[in-house]
Design an enzyme around this catalytic site. Structure first.
Site, short mmCIF file in Angstrom:
data_model
loop_
_atom_site.label_atom_id
_atom_site.label_comp_id
_atom_site.label_asym_id
_atom_site.label_seq_id
_atom_site.Cartn_x
_atom_site.Cartn_y
_atom_site.Cartn_z
N HIS A 9 0.84 -1.20 0.00
CA HIS A 9 0.00 0.00 0.00
C HIS A 9 0.87 1.25 0.00
O HIS A 9 1.59 1.51 0.95
CB HIS A 9 -0.89 -0.05 1.25
CG HIS A 9 -1.88 1.04 1.35
ND1 HIS A 9 -1.82 2.00 2.32
CD2 HIS A 9 -2.98 1.31 0.61
CE1 HIS A 9 -2.84 2.82 2.20
NE2 HIS A 9 -3.57 2.43 1.17
N HIS A 52 -1.10 10.75 -2.35
CA HIS A 52 -2.34 10.34 -1.69
C HIS A 52 -3.25 11.50 -1.34
O HIS A 52 -4.42 11.54 -1.74
CB HIS A 52 -2.04 9.54 -0.42
CG HIS A 52 -3.29 9.11 0.29
ND1 HIS A 52 -3.88 9.84 1.30
CD2 HIS A 52 -4.08 8.03 0.11
CE1 HIS A 52 -4.97 9.24 1.70
NE2 HIS A 52 -5.13 8.13 1.01
#
Length: 233
Positions: A9, A52
Site C-alpha cells: 500500500h 495520496h
C-alpha cells in the site's frame, strides 16, 4: 488471479527515510516482487501525479493543494526530509515496466472526464497487469463505459462523513448498476455478515492491514480475499 494477494500500500515505506508513494518506496516493493498500490491526482496543468492527499502539507510541510499546482511547481518540492519527489504516473509506469501488478486509486476530482482520458492514454502503451479503483462511482462508471481491459473496483468505508453514500454504495441495487469487478473494503467495515453477502459476487480486498498479526486474523477469518498492507516488510 487477484485473490490471496498481499499488495504494498503506497509502496514499501516508513515515512521517515522512505516516503509513501515515492520512487524509492516502489523500488523496495519491486525488490520483493510485491504488487504495488498507489494514488493519482490531476494537477492544475492537467498532468497525472502519484500522491495520496489532496493537500501536500503532511508529506512536505507546504500547505498547498495538488490540483492548484502545476507539475513544474510540484517537481521543485521534496518529500519529507529526503531527496524523493512526487513522481508522475509516467515515471512510475516506466519504473515498474510490467514487473508486478499495479493497483491504481483515482482520487476524487471535478475533472472526471479528463482524469479518465489521461489515465487511459497513459495506460494505452503499458502492457503490465493493472487494476483500478476509486471511492467515486461516477469515475469508475466512466472507465467501464470506455473499456473492459481493466478490473475495476469500488472503495468502501464506514469511517467517512458520507455515511448515507457509503450505505447506498454497498446495496445490491447500486452494485448491480455499477457492476464492479471487486470491492476494496475498509477493515473497520468488513464483517462476516457483509462478507457473506458479497463474497460470491465480487472479489473482496481489505485495507489497510498494519502488521502480521492482523494479517493472520483476516487470512484465517475470510477466504478469497486480497490485502492492502503497510509495515509488514
Amino acid at each position: 488471479m487477484l485473490t490471496n494477494l498481499i499488495i504494498a500500500h503506497r509502496g514499501i515505506h516508513d515515512n521517515n527515510k522512505i516516503p509513501e508513494n515515492s520512487i524509492l518506496a516502489f523500488k523496495k516493493a519491486l525488490a520483493k516482487k510485491l504488487p504495488i498500490e498507489f494514488d493519482i491526482h490531476i494537477t492544475k496543468d492537467n498532468k497525472l501525479v502519484v500522491f495520496h492527499d489532496d493537500n501536500i502539507k503532511r508529506m512536505t510541510n507546504i500547505d498547498r493543494n495538488i490540483q492548484e499546482m502545476t507539475l513544474e511547481e510540484i517537481k521543485n518540492i521534496y518529500l519529507l526530509d529526503t531527496k524523493e519527489k512526487i513522481p508522475t504516473l509516467n515515471e512510475v509506469l516506466k519504473l515498474v515496466n510490467s514487473k508486478v501488478l499495479l493497483d491504481i486509486e483515482i482520487k476524487n476530482t471535478k475533472k472526471r472526464d479528463l482524469i479518465v482520458n489521461l489515465l487511459l492514454e497513459e495506460l494505452n502503451n503499458y502492457n503490465g497487469e493493472v487494476i483500478i479503483k476509486s471511492f467515486n462511482p461516477i469515475i469508475m462508471k466512466k472507465i467501464k463505459n470506455r473499456t473492459n481491459k481493466y478490473k475495476l473496483g469500488l472503495l468502501l468505508t464506514n469511517s467517512s462523513n458520507s455515511k448515507i453514500l457509503n450505505k447506498l454504495y454497498s446495496t445490491s441495487l447500486f452494485l448491480k448498476y455499477l457492476k464492479p469487478d471487486f470491492l476494496a473494503v475498509n477493515k473497520k467495515m468488513l464483517n462476516e455478515k457483509f462478507y457473506k453477502k458479497v463474497k460470491d459476487k465480487y472479489l473482496v480486498f481489505v485495507w489497510t492491514i498494519k502488521n502480521c498479526d492482523e494479517l493472520n486474523i483476516y487470512q484465517n477469518k475470510y477466504l478469497s480475499i486480497s490485502y492492502l498492507c503497510n509495515n509488514l516488510y
